[in-house]
Design a protein around this motif. Sequence first.
Motif, PDB file in Angstrom:
ATOM      1  N   UNK A  44       0.825  -1.217   0.000  1.00  0.00           N
ATOM      2  CA  UNK A  44       0.000   0.000   0.000  1.00  0.00           C
ATOM      3  C   UNK A  44       0.858   1.266   0.000  1.00  0.00           C
ATOM      4  N   UNK A  45       2.087   1.154   0.503  1.00  0.00           N
ATOM      5  CA  UNK A  45       2.944   2.341   0.515  1.00  0.00           C
ATOM      6  C   UNK A  45       4.012   2.266  -0.579  1.00  0.00           C
ATOM      7  N   UNK A  46       3.801   1.375  -1.541  1.00  0.00           N
ATOM      8  CA  UNK A  46       4.712   1.304  -2.691  1.00  0.00           C
ATOM      9  C   UNK A  46       4.088   2.127  -3.806  1.00  0.00           C
ATOM     10  N   UNK A  47       4.884   2.933  -4.451  1.00  0.00           N
ATOM     11  CA  UNK A  47       4.341   3.796  -5.498  1.00  0.00           C
ATOM     12  C   UNK A  47       3.751   2.949  -6.633  1.00  0.00           C
ATOM     13  N   UNK A  48       4.604   2.282  -7.383  1.00  0.00           N
ATOM     14  CA  UNK A  48       4.150   1.557  -8.571  1.00  0.00           C
ATOM     15  C   UNK A  48       4.600   0.104  -8.487  1.00  0.00           C
ATOM     16  N   UNK A  49       3.655  -0.825  -8.713  1.00  0.00           N
ATOM     17  CA  UNK A  49       4.016  -2.244  -8.746  1.00  0.00           C
ATOM     18  C   UNK A  49       4.146  -2.624 -10.220  1.00  0.00           C
ATOM     19  N   UNK A  50       5.338  -3.033 -10.613  1.00  0.00           N
ATOM     20  CA  UNK A  50       5.591  -3.305 -12.037  1.00  0.00           C
ATOM     21  C   UNK A  50       5.696  -4.785 -12.342  1.00  0.00           C
ATOM     22  N   UNK A 136       8.869   6.288   1.287  1.00  0.00           N
ATOM     23  CA  UNK A 136       9.014   7.330   0.268  1.00  0.00           C
ATOM     24  C   UNK A 136       7.664   7.883  -0.177  1.00  0.00           C
ATOM     25  N   UNK A 137       6.674   7.002  -0.372  1.00  0.00           N
ATOM     26  CA  UNK A 137       5.377   7.515  -0.840  1.00  0.00           C
ATOM     27  C   UNK A 137       4.702   8.371   0.230  1.00  0.00           C
ATOM     28  N   UNK A 138       4.957   8.051   1.512  1.00  0.00           N
ATOM     29  CA  UNK A 138       4.333   8.855   2.579  1.00  0.00           C
ATOM     30  C   UNK A 138       4.990  10.232   2.684  1.00  0.00           C
ATOM     31  N   UNK A 139       6.313  10.289   2.573  1.00  0.00           N
ATOM     32  CA  UNK A 139       7.034  11.506   2.959  1.00  0.00           C
ATOM     33  C   UNK A 139       7.773  12.222   1.828  1.00  0.00           C
ATOM     34  N   UNK A 140       7.819  11.605   0.646  1.00  0.00           N
ATOM     35  CA  UNK A 140       8.605  12.179  -0.457  1.00  0.00           C
ATOM     36  C   UNK A 140       8.276  13.634  -0.751  1.00  0.00           C
ATOM     37  N   UNK A 141       6.993  13.975  -0.731  1.00  0.00           N
ATOM     38  CA  UNK A 141       6.563  15.324  -1.116  1.00  0.00           C
ATOM     39  C   UNK A 141       7.093  16.409  -0.178  1.00  0.00           C
ATOM     40  N   UNK A 158      16.601   1.098  -4.003  1.00  0.00           N
ATOM     41  CA  UNK A 158      16.674   1.549  -5.400  1.00  0.00           C
ATOM     42  C   UNK A 158      15.310   2.023  -5.897  1.00  0.00           C
ATOM     43  N   UNK A 159      14.280   1.190  -5.663  1.00  0.00           N
ATOM     44  CA  UNK A 159      12.951   1.565  -6.167  1.00  0.00           C
ATOM     45  C   UNK A 159      12.448   2.850  -5.501  1.00  0.00           C
ATOM     46  N   UNK A 160      12.578   2.910  -4.193  1.00  0.00           N
ATOM     47  CA  UNK A 160      12.086   4.096  -3.478  1.00  0.00           C
ATOM     48  C   UNK A 160      12.960   5.312  -3.805  1.00  0.00           C
ATOM     49  N   UNK A 161      14.264   5.088  -3.966  1.00  0.00           N
ATOM     50  CA  UNK A 161      15.165   6.189  -4.338  1.00  0.00           C
ATOM     51  C   UNK A 161      14.780   6.768  -5.688  1.00  0.00           C
ATOM     52  N   UNK A 162      14.528   5.892  -6.658  1.00  0.00           N
ATOM     53  CA  UNK A 162      14.136   6.370  -7.999  1.00  0.00           C
ATOM     54  C   UNK A 162      12.837   7.180  -7.886  1.00  0.00           C
ATOM     55  N   UNK A 163      11.892   6.684  -7.092  1.00  0.00           N
ATOM     56  CA  UNK A 163      10.632   7.408  -6.892  1.00  0.00           C
ATOM     57  C   UNK A 163      10.886   8.805  -6.285  1.00  0.00           C
TER      58      UNK A 163
END
Length: 308
Positions: A44-50, A136-141, A158-163
């Motif tokens: 739920x807190x992952x940006x994109x599931x690929x 990252x999805x919670x606090x990135x902004x 890596x995934x969260x860093x790229x996001x």
Amino acid sequence: MSTNMYDVIIAGGGGAGLTAALYTSRAMLKTLLFEKLIPGGQIATTDMVENYPGFPEGIMGAEISSRMEAQARKYGTEIQYAPVETIEKTGSEIMIKSGANRLTTKSLIIAVGASFKMLGIPGEKELTGKGVSYCATCDGAFFKNKEIVVVGGGDSALQEGIFLTRFVKKLTILHRRDKLRGSPILQSRAKKNPKIEFLWDTILTKIEGTGKVERIQIKNVKTSQERFFDTNGVFIFVGHEPNTKFIQGLVQMDEKGYIITRENLGTSVPGIFACGEVRAGSTRQLVSACGEGCEAALAAQAYLENLE
Ligand code: NAP
């Protein structure tokens, strides 16, 4: 206080638990699922599931989570947003305590997953929510045009860093070795990203700041040289630990606290099954968590048929 008898209680509403709930409720078993936070768990807190089959363009973590929840509810799963506090088995009945509720079930599926690990360094706890984050999805902004560091070399870092490069001006990945652990596709994307730099063989030893993160102390593990590094934020992705402290002694676990399962995802206690990331040997992928949720649900169903 309420008392109620269920066929299946599921602890944990990530991909594994929600899939188990879909299968047991669709098999007309009286099913209750407990989730202490939000449906979907880590996804739920992952940006994109690929890498979940069927979504070639990818799907947002929050969206697939709420779709899974809706699908389980559609077939009759009851959901309580509360933590399971204790679990006891007496005879063939399993007793669950959650707040004022005492519930009884004939079978239990443990799908409580794992939580992010902390580094345990000075300043980390004090500055969590003040520039130190694990999501990252919670606090990135909060980090628009800022300079931040990401700790870890696995898929999450890596995934969260790229996001996070959507928001930040510059991002430095600190990794304790000179080789990344993450998958080749994410390594290649991170290395090509102009906002990402790497600091190899480097560990974080201290986080400092007055009321917010201002600088970190880092150490090169090869030269033992230490220095300060100014930064606005620290995102930590150094792996996970199982959420099993509340059930110590209930079922057999490995030395790290992951649940050991046998054939059909049964645990050392008959009628109690485990699936997803809480299970020793899990591949920690959404698709396998869902597959295991299905397997545990079918095993619980077979167990209940034999009870009758
Ligand atoms: P992980 O694979 O265990 O990686 C943890 C990283 O943190 C490693 O690079 C590790 O370094 C480093 N680390 C651990 N303890 C540390 C410490 N005390 N100080 C500094 N660095 C430390 O964890 P993860 O990245 O969260 O991934 C967990 C699982 O989920 C994996 O199986 C992964 O494939 C999966 N996952 C998949 C996806 C995807 O498919 N897109 C996305 C996220 C996660 P070392 O390398 O030196 O051990």
